[in-house]
Design a protein around this motif. Sequence first.
Motif: not given
Length: 667
Positions: A400-415
């Motif tokens: 699923d190649d959507k980019v979701l803002t919230g989920w990206n926020g979680l990955m950004i914080a985790a990285l």
Amino acid sequence: MNNQKTVPNRLANEKSPYLLQHANNPVNWYPWSEEAFDKAQEEDKPVFLSIGYSTCHWCHVMARESFEDEEVAQLLNRDFVSIKVDREERPDIDSVYMSVCQALTGSGGWPLTIVMTPGKEPFFAGTYFPKRGRSGGVGMIELLEFIHEAWRKDKKKLIAEGQKITSFIKENMETDSKGAVSEDTLIEQAKHYFRKTFDEKWGGFGPMPKFPSPHNLLFLMEQRDEHSLRMAEKTLVQMYRGGLFDHIGGGFCRYSTDERWLAPHFEKMLYDNALLMLAYAQGYAETGNELYGKVAEKTAAYTKQELTAEEGAFYCGQDADSDGVEGKYYVFSPGEIMDVLGEEEGKEFCARFDITASGNFEGKSIPNRLKDPQYEAIPQEGQLAKLRQYRKERTNLHRDDKVLTGWNGLMIAALCRTARLLRRPEYLERAERAADFIWNNLQQNGYLNARWRQGHAAHAGTLEDYAFFAWGLLECYRSTFCADYLKRAIRIGERMLEQFFDGEHGGCFLYGKDSEQLFIRPKETYDGAMPSGNSVAALVMDRLAFYTGEDRWLCAKEKQREFMKGRAGERPAAHSFFLWQLSREKDDAQLICVSEGELTATQFNDFDTEVIVKTKANQQTMEEIAPFLREYPIPKEGAVYYLCRGQRCESPVKSFSELEEKYKKGD
């Protein structure tokens, strides 16, 4: 009866991979739109609403059995107006109608099936329906015929039922409550729940199916007591040893269908892998166990390889099914392993990873290390690379190649946090690329869109989008000391207060005041697969209160905290992310640094706390962001460090080594 219609329906113009999966169904699907409800009103038909997502196994099954079937399509097209919704694009619609399903049936899940009036008032709810009823359950054909007949004979009764249901949901929405329970009591009650439900043999909590819930593990590791840490560690180890972890390609699947973490539901989601990477990195920081660090690194490598767009943002996830078969991509026979690795290496690999002729999942084997006493030894990368290439050539795996803002926020914080904990600066670079992509493509004047795909951003952001992305930006600042990230976090936070925050009672609504208004506007606080938007909003408000020193953030922080304490009092363990933050704040330090020269964020990797930096170079910008910094003069040479704990500040020091000593003494 399963011949597909060749003419695409209205979903063909959508961007959602899930909606596009249904664009060639014989069902005349509409996307969620006023056009659909106007048509239902004009033609006097009930609305059939189906909600799912593109990597959902049972959504695929129901699509094959019912929505690709001409007989089902004929009934839907004749007697209903049919709407498809991607729950990942429209979590507001999903949440509101899922609350109906849970109220009417006592449970929920996907695919979600709702039948409602043209006025959007639901009178029937359920989940998966096969074409024909079996084992005493109703099938889609019977359901549609029954509802059509009921609508034809007594439409007023169904409309009244819908009004009654919506009134019940509104009246029984969780009330705003004050925090009557102390923070210490909430934390102790949550710890007691986890002790009571802990699986001593296999790790995890409660009966199967078992979900990773990494925020629970973060909470337990923060308690600093032996029993809590033991529960967290046992769970980290067993999740890795089982089939939940992809030993070939890295990363974690959605959840385990059994108590041992062996047989997962095979879809892989961005948010699970973000939070699990963080939990394993935190486990490494707490214990020094290198296994946890390796698992975090393998999870980061998986997201880079499989879920990262060329532009730097992160995709949603990968499917559970290949060629219509759940788990086909992930399972092996011994012969396949030996064909790829050779007989000698192949036999050794099969012994270590429990790959047998009889199999452990529908005749084949899920690689796992539950029986391997040397499970901490990572196999040669060359072997894993060969097997990864083999299974990619063997069958396709939908992404699923959507980019979701919230989920990206979680990955950004985790990285960002993982980069600091594991000393992996390349993770920070990936986080920054994603943060810049979201800012440039899904943000305008502080307002966020929820989804981007193929150059197109759409859908007003929900609370999760604002809270999660603001958290990600704050972690970018903490990892770089770049003031632009702090300015961006403040901008997103301002819009979050404007659009979602209840300034009178505290708490944030699920969707914004300028968004489409549904029949209820809930304030969700329970943590599910992800922490709730309100839990992360509390974190954001707390951090912005420190970074800016402004009264508006201090007031918002206190109101949000009291609101969350009131909600957490009902089920403390269901608010573990919020309690993780409360636990961190109990002994947390805050650090203000002023320096004549530059300070690098990596100097402070051992400081698990918030740090704000003013230098000669950024003085003007930082004093605009945080006016209180004007009271902290820049020395003529060197730096001055102000360490604060709770509501008191210790005497400033000029030596970094002295600062380290002070910090460690209070740690």
